[in-house]
Motif scaffolding. Structure first.
Motif, PDB file in Angstrom:
ATOM      1  N   SER A   4       0.859  -1.182   0.000  1.00  0.00           N
ATOM      2  CA  SER A   4       0.000   0.000   0.000  1.00  0.00           C
ATOM      3  C   SER A   4       0.897   1.234   0.000  1.00  0.00           C
ATOM      4  CB  SER A   4      -0.926  -0.002   1.216  1.00  0.00           C
ATOM      5  OG  SER A   4      -0.176   0.028   2.401  1.00  0.00           O
ATOM      6  N   LYS A   5       0.351   2.367  -0.399  1.00  0.00           N
ATOM      7  CA  LYS A   5       1.153   3.597  -0.500  1.00  0.00           C
ATOM      8  C   LYS A   5       1.821   3.965   0.810  1.00  0.00           C
ATOM      9  CE  LYS A   5      -1.296   5.570  -4.368  1.00  0.00           C
ATOM     10  NZ  LYS A   5      -2.158   6.596  -4.876  1.00  0.00           N
ATOM     11  N   ASP A   6       1.147   3.723   1.922  1.00  0.00           N
ATOM     12  CA  ASP A   6       1.717   4.077   3.222  1.00  0.00           C
ATOM     13  C   ASP A   6       2.462   2.913   3.879  1.00  0.00           C
ATOM     14  OD1 ASP A   6      -0.544   2.616   3.654  1.00  0.00           O
ATOM     15  OD2 ASP A   6      -1.610   4.182   4.736  1.00  0.00           O
ATOM     16  N   MET A   7       2.672   1.830   3.115  1.00  0.00           N
ATOM     17  CA  MET A   7       3.485   0.689   3.540  1.00  0.00           C
ATOM     18  C   MET A   7       2.914  -0.065   4.743  1.00  0.00           C
ATOM     19  SD  MET A   7       5.991   0.621   1.346  1.00  0.00           S
ATOM     20  CE  MET A   7       7.331  -0.284   2.045  1.00  0.00           C
ATOM     21  N   ASP A   8       1.602   0.027   4.979  1.00  0.00           N
ATOM     22  CA  ASP A   8       1.049  -0.714   6.113  1.00  0.00           C
ATOM     23  C   ASP A   8       0.200  -1.910   5.688  1.00  0.00           C
ATOM     24  OD1 ASP A   8      -1.083   0.779   5.243  1.00  0.00           O
ATOM     25  OD2 ASP A   8      -1.658   1.500   7.217  1.00  0.00           O
ATOM     26  N   ALA A   9       0.383  -2.344   4.420  1.00  0.00           N
ATOM     27  CA  ALA A   9      -0.249  -3.568   3.932  1.00  0.00           C
ATOM     28  C   ALA A   9       0.534  -4.058   2.721  1.00  0.00           C
ATOM     29  CB  ALA A   9      -1.703  -3.309   3.549  1.00  0.00           C
ATOM     30  N   LEU A  10       0.531  -5.385   2.541  1.00  0.00           N
ATOM     31  CA  LEU A  10       1.182  -5.952   1.363  1.00  0.00           C
ATOM     32  C   LEU A  10       0.461  -7.208   0.923  1.00  0.00           C
ATOM     33  CD1 LEU A  10       3.154  -8.708   1.783  1.00  0.00           C
ATOM     34  CD2 LEU A  10       4.334  -7.111   3.246  1.00  0.00           C
ATOM     35  N   ILE A  11       0.562  -7.471  -0.368  1.00  0.00           N
ATOM     36  CA  ILE A  11       0.024  -8.701  -0.925  1.00  0.00           C
ATOM     37  C   ILE A  11       1.106  -9.313  -1.809  1.00  0.00           C
ATOM     38  CG2 ILE A  11      -1.066  -7.568  -2.903  1.00  0.00           C
ATOM     39  CD1 ILE A  11      -3.374  -9.622  -2.605  1.00  0.00           C
ATOM     40  N   GLU A  12       1.373 -10.569  -1.565  1.00  0.00           N
ATOM     41  CA  GLU A  12       2.361 -11.301  -2.356  1.00  0.00           C
ATOM     42  C   GLU A  12       1.599 -12.238  -3.274  1.00  0.00           C
ATOM     43  OE1 GLU A  12       4.788 -15.146  -1.303  1.00  0.00           O
ATOM     44  OE2 GLU A  12       5.539 -13.435  -0.163  1.00  0.00           O
ATOM     45  N   PHE A  13       1.912 -12.172  -4.571  1.00  0.00           N
ATOM     46  CA  PHE A  13       1.233 -13.047  -5.517  1.00  0.00           C
ATOM     47  C   PHE A  13       2.182 -13.432  -6.630  1.00  0.00           C
ATOM     48  CE2 PHE A  13       0.711  -8.877  -7.344  1.00  0.00           C
ATOM     49  CZ  PHE A  13       0.766  -9.076  -8.705  1.00  0.00           C
ATOM     50  N   GLU A  27      -7.410 -27.683 -13.712  1.00  0.00           N
ATOM     51  CA  GLU A  27      -8.466 -27.549 -14.721  1.00  0.00           C
ATOM     52  C   GLU A  27      -8.731 -26.079 -15.038  1.00  0.00           C
ATOM     53  OE1 GLU A  27     -12.000 -29.677 -13.550  1.00  0.00           O
ATOM     54  OE2 GLU A  27     -10.849 -31.494 -13.128  1.00  0.00           O
ATOM     55  N   ILE A  28      -8.737 -25.231 -14.018  1.00  0.00           N
ATOM     56  CA  ILE A  28      -8.939 -23.787 -14.225  1.00  0.00           C
ATOM     57  C   ILE A  28      -7.779 -23.223 -15.041  1.00  0.00           C
ATOM     58  CG2 ILE A  28      -9.110 -21.536 -13.057  1.00  0.00           C
ATOM     59  CD1 ILE A  28     -11.621 -23.226 -12.697  1.00  0.00           C
ATOM     60  N   ILE A  29      -6.553 -23.645 -14.738  1.00  0.00           N
ATOM     61  CA  ILE A  29      -5.385 -23.195 -15.510  1.00  0.00           C
ATOM     62  C   ILE A  29      -5.526 -23.628 -16.965  1.00  0.00           C
ATOM     63  CG2 ILE A  29      -2.893 -23.480 -15.844  1.00  0.00           C
ATOM     64  CD1 ILE A  29      -2.669 -23.689 -12.766  1.00  0.00           C
ATOM     65  N   ASN A  30      -5.960 -24.860 -17.188  1.00  0.00           N
ATOM     66  CA  ASN A  30      -6.148 -25.335 -18.555  1.00  0.00           C
ATOM     67  C   ASN A  30      -7.183 -24.498 -19.297  1.00  0.00           C
ATOM     68  OD1 ASN A  30      -4.243 -27.347 -18.242  1.00  0.00           O
ATOM     69  ND2 ASN A  30      -5.750 -28.908 -17.702  1.00  0.00           N
ATOM     70  N   GLU A  31      -8.205 -24.047 -18.590  1.00  0.00           N
ATOM     71  CA  GLU A  31      -9.258 -23.236 -19.219  1.00  0.00           C
ATOM     72  C   GLU A  31      -8.776 -21.824 -19.533  1.00  0.00           C
ATOM     73  OE1 GLU A  31     -13.674 -21.442 -18.164  1.00  0.00           O
ATOM     74  OE2 GLU A  31     -12.943 -23.180 -17.045  1.00  0.00           O
ATOM     75  N   TYR A  32      -8.042 -21.192 -18.593  1.00  0.00           N
ATOM     76  CA  TYR A  32      -7.639 -19.790 -18.743  1.00  0.00           C
ATOM     77  C   TYR A  32      -6.192 -19.622 -19.213  1.00  0.00           C
ATOM     78  CZ  TYR A  32     -11.915 -18.162 -16.524  1.00  0.00           C
ATOM     79  OH  TYR A  32     -13.221 -17.868 -16.238  1.00  0.00           O
ATOM     80  N   GLY A  33      -5.385 -20.662 -19.148  1.00  0.00           N
ATOM     81  CA  GLY A  33      -3.985 -20.563 -19.549  1.00  0.00           C
ATOM     82  C   GLY A  33      -3.050 -20.267 -18.399  1.00  0.00           C
ATOM     83  N   LEU A  34      -3.472 -19.434 -17.460  1.00  0.00           N
ATOM     84  CA  LEU A  34      -2.678 -19.044 -16.289  1.00  0.00           C
ATOM     85  C   LEU A  34      -3.611 -18.825 -15.103  1.00  0.00           C
ATOM     86  CD1 LEU A  34      -0.402 -16.380 -18.017  1.00  0.00           C
ATOM     87  CD2 LEU A  34       0.352 -18.617 -17.222  1.00  0.00           C
ATOM     88  N   ILE A  35      -3.015 -18.652 -13.927  1.00  0.00           N
ATOM     89  CA  ILE A  35      -3.782 -18.327 -12.720  1.00  0.00           C
ATOM     90  C   ILE A  35      -2.909 -17.462 -11.818  1.00  0.00           C
ATOM     91  CG2 ILE A  35      -3.104 -20.320 -11.300  1.00  0.00           C
ATOM     92  CD1 ILE A  35      -6.179 -20.533 -10.584  1.00  0.00           C
ATOM     93  N   ILE A  36      -3.544 -16.603 -11.044  1.00  0.00           N
ATOM     94  CA  ILE A  36      -2.836 -15.790 -10.052  1.00  0.00           C
ATOM     95  C   ILE A  36      -2.977 -16.486  -8.709  1.00  0.00           C
ATOM     96  CG2 ILE A  36      -2.753 -13.577  -8.835  1.00  0.00           C
ATOM     97  CD1 ILE A  36      -4.031 -12.316 -11.390  1.00  0.00           C
ATOM     98  N   GLU A  37      -1.863 -16.746  -8.060  1.00  0.00           N
ATOM     99  CA  GLU A  37      -1.881 -17.356  -6.722  1.00  0.00           C
ATOM    100  C   GLU A  37      -1.485 -16.301  -5.693  1.00  0.00           C
ATOM    101  OE1 GLU A  37       0.260 -20.797  -4.005  1.00  0.00           O
ATOM    102  OE2 GLU A  37       1.072 -20.346  -5.978  1.00  0.00           O
ATOM    103  N   ILE A  38      -2.349 -16.091  -4.705  1.00  0.00           N
ATOM    104  CA  ILE A  38      -2.003 -15.199  -3.597  1.00  0.00           C
ATOM    105  C   ILE A  38      -1.247 -16.029  -2.574  1.00  0.00           C
ATOM    106  CG2 ILE A  38      -2.866 -13.787  -1.699  1.00  0.00           C
ATOM    107  CD1 ILE A  38      -5.248 -13.059  -3.471  1.00  0.00           C
ATOM    108  N   GLY A  39      -0.003 -15.626  -2.311  1.00  0.00           N
ATOM    109  CA  GLY A  39       0.823 -16.326  -1.335  1.00  0.00           C
ATOM    110  C   GLY A  39       0.665 -15.781   0.064  1.00  0.00           C
ATOM    111  N   ALA A  40       0.461 -14.468   0.172  1.00  0.00           N
ATOM    112  CA  ALA A  40       0.343 -13.849   1.498  1.00  0.00           C
ATOM    113  C   ALA A  40      -0.378 -12.513   1.381  1.00  0.00           C
ATOM    114  CB  ALA A  40       1.722 -13.635   2.105  1.00  0.00           C
TER     115      ALA A  40
END
Length: 128
Positions: A4-13, A27-40
């Motif tokens: 976040s702009k004020d550095m008090d939140a983050l998302i790792e993907f 199966e979802i990857i096969n349908e869309y080609g790729l997927i976004i995984e949220i790690g944290a």
């Protein structure tokens, strides 16, 4: 990682392709080609995590790539459902719910040259 702009939140993907632990996600990857995984997702101020999730959902819609995550949120059992994800019914090997967000992009995306095209769109999205 997005902060976040004020550095008090983050998302790792990461953007993934290929085979994932669960057949349903593959199966979802096969349908869309790729997927976004949220790690944290870490938020130190109320509402900041939600904002980052919504930013990532906007990217998901723009790229027409679904998002998945392993829900280990102990505070709220409906946190991700309230943000538009659904429970796939599958569990991870650590007994976490696997949650999925399907993009609401209406157009079909050409899967040829997909990775290069996606990376160009990611750069454009974050530098606009």
């Amino acid at each position: 990682v997005i902060y976040s702009k004020d550095m008090d939140a983050l998302i790792e993907f990461r953007i993934c392709g290929g085979r994932i632990e669960k057949d349903y996600i593959t199966e979802i990857i096969n349908e869309y080609g790729l997927i976004i995984e949220i790690g944290a997702l870490h938020s130190f101020s109320k509402g900041k995590g939600k904002n980052l999730i919504n930013d990532l959902k906007n990217l998901s819609n723009y790229l027409n790539i679904p998002i998945y995550l392993y829900d280990s949120n102990l505070k709220s059992t409906t946190y991700y459902i309230d943000l538009g994800f659904f429970d796939t019914g599958d569990m991870s090997s650590d007994n976490e719910k696997i949650m999925l967000y399907i993009p609401n992009n209406e157009h079909e995306t050409d899967k040829s040259n997909r990775v290069k095209s996606i990376l160009n769109k990611v750069v454009a999205y974050f530098t606009k």
